[in-house]
Design an enzyme around this catalytic site. Sequence first.
Site, short mmCIF file in Angstrom:
data_model
loop_
_atom_site.label_atom_id
_atom_site.label_comp_id
_atom_site.label_asym_id
_atom_site.label_seq_id
_atom_site.Cartn_x
_atom_site.Cartn_y
_atom_site.Cartn_z
N GLU A 81 32.85 73.49 41.36
CA GLU A 81 33.30 75.29 41.58
C GLU A 81 32.93 76.16 40.81
O GLU A 81 33.45 75.80 39.47
CB GLU A 81 34.25 74.44 42.22
CG GLU A 81 34.69 76.06 42.71
CD GLU A 81 35.80 76.38 43.57
OE1 GLU A 81 36.65 75.55 43.46
OE2 GLU A 81 36.52 77.26 43.98
N GLY A 138 43.00 71.85 37.57
CA GLY A 138 43.93 70.67 37.83
C GLY A 138 43.35 69.63 38.37
O GLY A 138 43.34 68.72 38.19
N ALA A 139 42.63 69.86 39.77
CA ALA A 139 41.61 68.99 40.46
C ALA A 139 40.30 69.90 41.62
O ALA A 139 40.67 70.78 41.38
CB ALA A 139 42.38 68.43 41.25
N MET A 140 39.49 68.72 42.28
CA MET A 140 38.68 69.48 42.99
C MET A 140 38.87 69.48 43.87
O MET A 140 38.67 67.58 44.03
CB MET A 140 37.20 69.58 42.11
CG MET A 140 36.41 70.59 42.62
SD MET A 140 36.32 72.39 42.90
CE MET A 140 35.38 72.46 44.65
N GLU A 141 38.85 69.01 45.92
CA GLU A 141 37.92 69.18 46.74
C GLU A 141 37.28 68.54 47.62
O GLU A 141 36.39 69.26 48.23
CB GLU A 141 39.26 70.01 48.06
CG GLU A 141 37.67 71.62 47.63
CD GLU A 141 38.26 72.86 46.65
OE1 GLU A 141 38.93 72.20 45.92
OE2 GLU A 141 37.76 73.38 47.27
N ASN A 142 36.22 68.30 46.37
CA ASN A 142 34.50 67.49 47.10
C ASN A 142 35.08 66.99 48.34
O ASN A 142 35.73 66.03 48.15
CB ASN A 142 34.17 67.12 45.60
CG ASN A 142 33.51 67.88 44.46
OD1 ASN A 142 33.86 68.83 44.01
ND2 ASN A 142 34.75 66.47 43.91
N HIS A 175 47.22 69.66 48.09
CA HIS A 175 46.60 70.81 48.24
C HIS A 175 45.06 70.32 48.78
O HIS A 175 44.65 70.83 49.26
CB HIS A 175 46.85 71.41 47.13
CG HIS A 175 45.73 72.56 46.76
ND1 HIS A 175 46.38 74.15 46.98
CD2 HIS A 175 44.60 72.55 46.15
CE1 HIS A 175 45.47 74.54 46.92
NE2 HIS A 175 44.10 74.33 46.34
N GLU A 176 44.38 69.27 47.70
CA GLU A 176 43.36 68.87 47.96
C GLU A 176 42.48 68.57 48.87
O GLU A 176 41.61 68.76 49.74
CB GLU A 176 42.87 68.26 46.81
CG GLU A 176 43.21 68.75 44.72
CD GLU A 176 42.37 69.83 44.52
OE1 GLU A 176 41.43 70.99 45.32
OE2 GLU A 176 43.01 70.58 44.32
N GLU A 179 42.07 79.44 48.74
CA GLU A 179 42.52 78.93 48.22
C GLU A 179 44.30 79.64 48.46
O GLU A 179 45.18 78.74 48.07
CB GLU A 179 42.50 79.63 46.51
CG GLU A 179 41.21 78.62 46.70
CD GLU A 179 41.30 77.36 46.15
OE1 GLU A 179 42.89 76.34 46.73
OE2 GLU A 179 40.14 76.43 46.11
#
Length: 882
Positions: A127, A268-272, A304-305, A327
Amino acid sequence: MMRTEQARPIRLEDYRPPDWRVETVELDVSLHPTATKVRATLKMSPNGETVPAPIVLEGDGLTLTSLKLDGSELHPDAYVATPDSLTIAQPPAGTCYLQIDTLLDPSANTQLMGLYRSSGTYCTQCEAEGFRRITYFPDRPDVMAVYTTRIEAEKSEAPILLANGNPVRAGDIPGTTRHFAEWHDPFPKPSYLFALVGGNLACVEDNFVTMSGRDIVLRIYVEPGKEDRCAWAMDSLKRCMRWDEEAFGREYDLDIFMIVAVNDFNMGAMENKGLNIFNDKYVLASPETATDTDFASIEAIIAHEYFHNWTGDRITCRDWFQLCLKEGLTVFRDQEFTSDQRSRPVKRISDVRLLRAHQFVEDAGPLAHPVRPREYREINNFYTATVYEKGAEVVRMLKTLLGPSGFRKGMDLYFERHDGEAATVDQFIQCFADASGIDLTQFMLWYSQAGTPEVVVTGSYDPAAQTYRLDVAQAVPPTPGQPVKEAMVIPLAVGLIGPDGRDMSLAFNDGRPVVRGVLTLNQPAQSFTFVGVPHRPVLSLNRGFSAPIKVTANLSADDLKFIAAHDSDPFNRWQAVQSLANTLLTDNVAAIRGGGTPHDDEELIAALAALLNDPALEPAFVALMLTMPSEADIARDIGRDVDPDAILAARTRLRTTIGARLGPALRETYRRLQEDGPYSPDAASAGRRALKNACLDLLAAAGVSAIALAARQYHQATNMTDRIAALTTLSHYGVPERQAAIDDFYRRYAADPLIIDKWLSLQAAIPEPATLERVRALTAHPAFSLANPNRVRALIGAFAQSNQTQFNRADGAGYAFLAETVLALDPKNPQVASRLSTAFRSWRALEPVRRAQAETALRHIAAEPKLSRDVNDIVSRSLDGG
Ligand code: PHE
Ligand code: ZN
């Protein structure tokens, strides 16, 4: 100035559906530190046309090594390949298979987009537009495909091989030292959700039984040796999975859910899908290494993720203008999760503080943009507080307008109607309109109009008629590209508080009911009259911060003190104290600048004393009450001709006064909240520590004996929260105990970069002239690295964002240092450089000397001929807009 890199803006109104769809993607990745081979086989179909459009695929810095169409090598005349695109002008008329080979160097990837290495671990970040750095692809979120990924690597280098979806098969490659793993993700997804990981990782495993009884394997992968710091993340994951079932009826869908923690990560992080990749800062925690704030952030970001699985992955965005669709909604969902797990009022106050600190500031400056922007030059620059936090506020207003059950019906309809699709904000809002029968046309202005609405309220009581009348006017200030605004739909939650401190019942004079205590504003000016009001009430406005607006009202200091003591709405009790403090601080800043004498506010001191002595209040809430507006808050409130030195002086004076006047009560509270038992990260325990440490900090402001207290707490602390709180307090005073403690901290934690980040940040935040030299020296410290985003944010980011007086030095040295750092970082990691450069965004609000210095620094950055598109976009908008 000539700028060839100045890309043409991308516009929402230019959206067209893709010419070609991709049905399946087969990826075959052979990992190698400097020569990774990627073979992508795409099954492509034309999107409707009879005469097929050319196939145009995006790339970014790619090297093509082979290209086949339907099994045969393409003649060089049949296509054009550059590092940034691949075009086949005359593709076949129907479905075809394209086989694309590319060659990558993950070790040279310092941007941390695409396939890169983090401390030896191979990982990906796609992303928003990172997939095109792996292979040529229609890299846009409305192209959704089913992915099968085969990864191959040296067994010794990467014993763990992961990708999205469920595992299919794995094994050794006979006759070699290599092995492979194959993963299949049955859910069609856009390329930005693709992920793979390869490395030597340890794993913590658990399981979760979903509401329909499916057994899910949960795995968290970390650096070997850090397994004992995963328990909190795993616990948070299981709690948020259950919560999403209960609150939204959303169940997990694959057989396995994986989280991988890496050291080097831009965000912060990624929702793959099925394989979330995290900045290790938001996974690893133990009482000795992480603070209460860290524990809370981990819980929130894990959630969140995870929540993105439905709001982002199952239903994704049609294009990047719709970013807030996933988001804003997902932030709203994680805020609600935290509110249910912890204290709802404390969460709301904390969120509003963050919203004002980041989003209100953004909205008031040259980088202001709507929640759904209409154009962008660089999408990476739109992962903003406006898209995320204001986006969440818009969803919250929807819930306030529709009520809990109306909101839930709209969400259910959204999931039912758009599952598996790439949707738009309009489609999302339509679900709520259809589910409730309410017309939301005017409400859509929240997505298109930038700027924070300003609402002025005048309340007047008529004792003869026993009525109370509210005259309300609203206006939205101009923002870049939007000089004139229309009236918004504003849900304003109000209350009338009687002399006994209880809420009066609300009834309109025309007989309409006041639904849930909410007035709906929708005109530039309007009035509301309440009948049957036997006494002059005190007006409580925008309860719970029901709308992200600025409210001004004719409330006296006595009214505010009354609200602080009696409002049934805890948010407004807090807000009343803040309002009293704001007035005092603004007055005193003016006095200090004008050579006058600052004064005290007895109402404020009395209000704080009462709160501190009220045993019915949650400690975390009292801690927030005792936290005075930050220097940045005061600057934002003043709004123009800002002098950070005068602001610090006024704020310090107030804290000193509170520490002195409430000394005995603060000391008693500090003593009462000492705990010897084992550390627990739960919200109540964290709240007690927060209050204890707030007391310590105020006591230290008032005198030296508390310095000894802080030094003792530092040395005797049994958890990181208490240790870092004491060190932070100490760090603000030039006492001998300070440097001793700073040096001790480094010796204790030198081996742990995440802890040393705290050490970097607190030194960068010291509000004294020597700090800039200290920060400069720290850039040469072995613990610092420009290549690691966490280190950069901890040192440089903290200096520019949380040290108002030293970043904004009148001699411009703070600005020059930031400009220098941005220019040094930009060629390596433009995204992080660009984010740093947003620290200049409020430059026009400064007093003239600093304003000129900041402008010089911005122009110095702008003059660099090889600036990235990321930094160029921020710097040029900062100089143009507003
Ligand atoms: N989509 C991520 C989130 O909000 C943030 C992110 C954006 C991460 C871009 C990496 C790159 O959870
Ligand atoms: Zn997100």
